[in-house]
Design a protein around this motif. Structure first.
Motif, PDB file in Angstrom:
ATOM      1  N   GLY A 106       6.712  22.148  11.680  1.00 29.92           N
ATOM      2  CA  GLY A 106       6.264  20.819  12.077  1.00 29.92           C
ATOM      3  C   GLY A 106       7.376  20.008  12.691  1.00 29.92           C
ATOM      4  O   GLY A 106       8.454  20.521  13.026  1.00 29.92           O
ATOM      5  N   THR A 107       7.131  18.708  12.829  1.00 31.39           N
ATOM      6  CA  THR A 107       8.084  17.794  13.457  1.00 31.39           C
ATOM      7  C   THR A 107       8.305  16.587  12.566  1.00 31.39           C
ATOM      8  O   THR A 107       7.334  15.979  12.091  1.00 31.39           O
ATOM      9  N   SER A 108       9.549  16.232  12.338  1.00 34.68           N
ATOM     10  CA  SER A 108       9.856  15.066  11.516  1.00 34.68           C
ATOM     11  C   SER A 108       9.480  13.789  12.247  1.00 34.68           C
ATOM     12  O   SER A 108       9.305  13.771  13.470  1.00 34.68           O
ATOM     13  N   ALA A 109       9.361  12.696  11.500  1.00 34.53           N
ATOM     14  CA  ALA A 109       9.040  11.400  12.102  1.00 34.53           C
ATOM     15  C   ALA A 109      10.122  10.989  13.089  1.00 34.53           C
ATOM     16  O   ALA A 109       9.837  10.417  14.149  1.00 34.53           O
ATOM     17  N   ASN A 110      11.375  11.275  12.741  1.00 35.44           N
ATOM     18  CA  ASN A 110      12.489  10.935  13.631  1.00 35.44           C
ATOM     19  C   ASN A 110      12.373  11.681  14.948  1.00 35.44           C
ATOM     20  O   ASN A 110      12.531  11.090  16.029  1.00 35.44           O
ATOM     21  N   GLN A 111      12.071  12.983  14.883  1.00 35.96           N
ATOM     22  CA  GLN A 111      11.957  13.774  16.098  1.00 35.96           C
ATOM     23  C   GLN A 111      10.734  13.377  16.908  1.00 35.96           C
ATOM     24  O   GLN A 111      10.775  13.351  18.144  1.00 35.96           O
ATOM     25  N   SER A 112       9.641  13.028  16.225  1.00 37.08           N
ATOM     26  CA  SER A 112       8.445  12.572  16.928  1.00 37.08           C
ATOM     27  C   SER A 112       8.730  11.287  17.703  1.00 37.08           C
ATOM     28  O   SER A 112       8.272  11.112  18.840  1.00 37.08           O
ATOM     29  N   ALA A 113       9.490  10.392  17.073  1.00 43.73           N
ATOM     30  CA  ALA A 113       9.853   9.134  17.743  1.00 43.73           C
ATOM     31  C   ALA A 113      10.729   9.420  18.957  1.00 43.73           C
ATOM     32  O   ALA A 113      10.553   8.800  20.020  1.00 43.73           O
ATOM     33  N   LEU A 114      11.669  10.354  18.816  1.00 40.74           N
ATOM     34  CA  LEU A 114      12.529  10.714  19.943  1.00 40.74           C
ATOM     35  C   LEU A 114      11.722  11.344  21.075  1.00 40.74           C
ATOM     36  O   LEU A 114      11.987  11.079  22.254  1.00 40.74           O
ATOM     37  N   ASN A 115      10.744  12.169  20.715  1.00 40.88           N
ATOM     38  CA  ASN A 115       9.899  12.794  21.739  1.00 40.88           C
ATOM     39  C   ASN A 115       9.126  11.734  22.526  1.00 40.88           C
ATOM     40  O   ASN A 115       8.965  11.852  23.752  1.00 40.88           O
ATOM     41  N   ALA A 116       8.646  10.715  21.813  1.00 42.97           N
ATOM     42  CA  ALA A 116       7.907   9.636  22.478  1.00 42.97           C
ATOM     43  C   ALA A 116       8.826   8.840  23.394  1.00 42.97           C
ATOM     44  O   ALA A 116       8.437   8.455  24.511  1.00 42.97           O
ATOM     45  N   ILE A 117      10.060   8.595  22.941  1.00 46.05           N
ATOM     46  CA  ILE A 117      11.032   7.860  23.761  1.00 46.05           C
ATOM     47  C   ILE A 117      11.363   8.656  25.017  1.00 46.05           C
ATOM     48  O   ILE A 117      11.432   8.107  26.125  1.00 46.05           O
ATOM     49  N   LYS A 119       9.502  10.796  26.537  1.00 46.19           N
ATOM     50  CA  LYS A 119       8.342  10.836  27.411  1.00 46.19           C
ATOM     51  C   LYS A 119       8.158   9.534  28.180  1.00 46.19           C
ATOM     52  O   LYS A 119       7.786   9.539  29.362  1.00 46.19           O
ATOM     53  N   ASN A 120       8.418   8.411  27.519  1.00 48.25           N
ATOM     54  CA  ASN A 120       8.128   7.109  28.103  1.00 48.25           C
ATOM     55  C   ASN A 120       9.328   6.431  28.763  1.00 48.25           C
ATOM     56  O   ASN A 120       9.164   5.423  29.454  1.00 48.25           O
ATOM     57  N   GLY A 121      10.529   6.978  28.527  1.00 45.85           N
ATOM     58  CA  GLY A 121      11.723   6.344  29.073  1.00 45.85           C
ATOM     59  C   GLY A 121      12.335   7.134  30.214  1.00 45.85           C
ATOM     60  O   GLY A 121      11.683   7.925  30.886  1.00 45.85           O
ATOM     61  N   SER A 122      13.620   6.909  30.419  1.00 41.98           N
ATOM     62  CA  SER A 122      14.364   7.625  31.456  1.00 41.98           C
ATOM     63  C   SER A 122      14.951   8.893  30.853  1.00 41.98           C
ATOM     64  O   SER A 122      15.737   8.826  29.906  1.00 41.98           O
ATOM     65  N   ARG A 123      14.557  10.051  31.390  1.00 43.15           N
ATOM     66  CA  ARG A 123      15.035  11.314  30.823  1.00 43.15           C
ATOM     67  C   ARG A 123      16.557  11.433  30.933  1.00 43.15           C
ATOM     68  O   ARG A 123      17.212  11.937  30.026  1.00 43.15           O
ATOM     69  N   GLY A 124      17.114  10.961  32.043  1.00 47.51           N
ATOM     70  CA  GLY A 124      18.558  11.045  32.221  1.00 47.51           C
ATOM     71  C   GLY A 124      19.307  10.233  31.180  1.00 47.51           C
ATOM     72  O   GLY A 124      20.262  10.717  30.566  1.00 47.51           O
ATOM     73  N   LEU A 125      18.888   8.992  30.961  1.00 44.19           N
ATOM     74  CA  LEU A 125      19.526   8.142  29.963  1.00 44.19           C
ATOM     75  C   LEU A 125      19.309   8.696  28.555  1.00 44.19           C
ATOM     76  O   LEU A 125      20.214   8.654  27.718  1.00 44.19           O
ATOM     77  N   TYR A 126      18.111   9.212  28.313  1.00 49.64           N
ATOM     78  CA  TYR A 126      17.797   9.812  27.011  1.00 49.64           C
ATOM     79  C   TYR A 126      18.748  10.972  26.719  1.00 49.64           C
ATOM     80  O   TYR A 126      19.318  11.070  25.629  1.00 49.64           O
ATOM     81  N   ASN A 127      18.906  11.862  27.687  1.00 45.05           N
ATOM     82  CA  ASN A 127      19.778  13.029  27.479  1.00 45.05           C
ATOM     83  C   ASN A 127      21.223  12.615  27.232  1.00 45.05           C
ATOM     84  O   ASN A 127      21.910  13.210  26.394  1.00 45.05           O
ATOM     85  N   LEU A 128      21.708  11.622  27.967  1.00 40.99           N
ATOM     86  CA  LEU A 128      23.074  11.144  27.766  1.00 40.99           C
ATOM     87  C   LEU A 128      23.270  10.614  26.343  1.00 40.99           C
ATOM     88  O   LEU A 128      24.284  10.884  25.701  1.00 40.99           O
ATOM     89  N   MET A 129      22.278   9.866  25.866  1.00 38.61           N
ATOM     90  CA  MET A 129      22.377   9.312  24.515  1.00 38.61           C
ATOM     91  C   MET A 129      22.355  10.415  23.466  1.00 38.61           C
ATOM     92  O   MET A 129      23.218  10.476  22.589  1.00 38.61           O
ATOM     93  N   VAL A 130      21.389  11.321  23.568  1.00 38.64           N
ATOM     94  CA  VAL A 130      21.188  12.338  22.533  1.00 38.64           C
ATOM     95  C   VAL A 130      22.317  13.362  22.518  1.00 38.64           C
ATOM     96  O   VAL A 130      22.790  13.763  21.443  1.00 38.64           O
ATOM     97  N   VAL A 131      22.764  13.782  23.684  1.00 41.10           N
ATOM     98  CA  VAL A 131      23.746  14.877  23.759  1.00 41.10           C
ATOM     99  C   VAL A 131      25.185  14.398  23.603  1.00 41.10           C
ATOM    100  O   VAL A 131      26.005  15.086  22.989  1.00 41.10           O
TER     101      VAL A 131
END
Length: 218
Positions: A106-117, A119-131
Motif C-alpha cells: 500500500g501507500t502511506s498517507a505521507n506518500q499519498s500526499a506527495l503523489n498528489a503534490i 500531480k498538481n504542482g510543478s514536477r521539476g520543483l517537486y523533484n528538486l525538493m524531494v531529491v
C-alpha cells in the motif's frame, strides 16, 4: 549557565531549521499558491542556496567546541566512508522493500500526499525538493543537530540511543498518526542515522538519502 545557554541555542537552531525547511517546501510544492512564475525562478534558486547555506552554518555552530565525535572534520571524503554509504544505501533499499511487505504494502498517507503534490504542482520543483533539498534539510536536522544537542558524548549507549531517537523523530515527522507505515520510516531513519554515526559526516547520510529518494521519482 553557559552550558544551558549553549544547549538552548542549539535547540533554537533546530526549530529555526525546521521552519525554514517548511518555508522552502511551500514554494517548491505549491508554486501556484506562492505566485511563482518562470521569471522568478532565479530568485527562488538564490533564496534556496542562501537558506541551505544558513542551515548548514547553524549546524556547524551546534557542534560543541570539545567535539568528542569529531563531526564534520576534514578530509570529508575517503573510500572507507564511501563504502559505508554504499552499504547504507543497499540496506535502506532492502529495508524499504521488506518492511513494506511486512505491513501489507500500500501507500502511506505521507506518500499519498506527495503523489498528489507531484500531480498538481510543478514536477521539476517537486523533484528538486524531494531529491536534493529535503535530504539536505532532514539530515541536517534529524542527524546533525539532534546528535549535537542531545548526544554530545560518543559512548556505546549514546550511539545506540542516537540511532533510535533520530530514527523515531524522522519517522514521526513522516507519519505523525502512528500508522503501520511508521515502521518503514523508523527503519529508514535508523539506517540513515547509522550512516552518520559511522562516518561522522553529514555528506554521506545526505548522499544515501538523496539516492534513495531519487528512486521514487524515476
Amino acid at each position: 549557565m553557559k552550558k544551558i545557554g549553549q544547549t538552548l541555542g542549539r535547540f533554537v537552531a533546530m526549530i529555526v531549521t525546521y521552519y525554514l525547511y517548511a518555508y522552502l517546501q511551500y514554494f517548491y510544492f505549491y508554486p501556484q499558491k506562492a505566485h511563482l512564475h518562470r521569471s522568478s525562478g532565479w530568485l527562488l534558486a538564490l533564496g534556496t542556496v542562501a537558506v541551505l547555506a544558513f542551515i548548514f552554518w547553524m549546524y556547524k555552530k551546534t557542534i560543541p567546541e570539545a567535539d568528542e565525535w569529531h563531526f564534520n572534520e576534514e578530509p570529508h571524503w575517503d573510500w572507507h566512508r564511501l563504502g559505508i554509504a554504499v552499504l547504507g544505501y543497499i540496506l535502506i533499499v532492502f529495508a524499504s522493500v521488506v518492511s513494506l511487505n511486512l505491513v501489507g504494502g500500500g501507500t502511506s498517507a505521507n506518500q499519498s500526499a506527495l503523489n498528489a503534490i507531484e500531480k498538481n504542482g510543478s514536477r521539476g520543483l517537486y523533484n528538486l525538493m524531494v531529491v536534493f533539498i529535503a535530504p539536505f534539510c532532514e539530515e541536517t536536522l534529524f542527524r546533525g543537530m539532534l546528535l549535537n544537542v542531545f548526544f554530545r558524548h560518543p559512548t556505546r549507549t549514546n550511539k545506540v540511543l542516537a540511532v533510535l531517537v533520530s530514527g523515531f523523530c524522522f519517522a514521526y515527522m513522516h507519519d505523525p498518526t502512528f500508522s503501520k507505515y511508521i515502521i518503514v520510516y523508523l527503519l529508514l531513519g535508523c539506517i540513515l542515522a547509522w550512516v552518520y554515526v559511522e562516518t561522522r559526516d553529514l555528506r554521506y547520510s545526505m548522499l544515501v538519502h538523496m539516492c534513495y529518494n531519487a528512486l521514487g521519482v524515476l
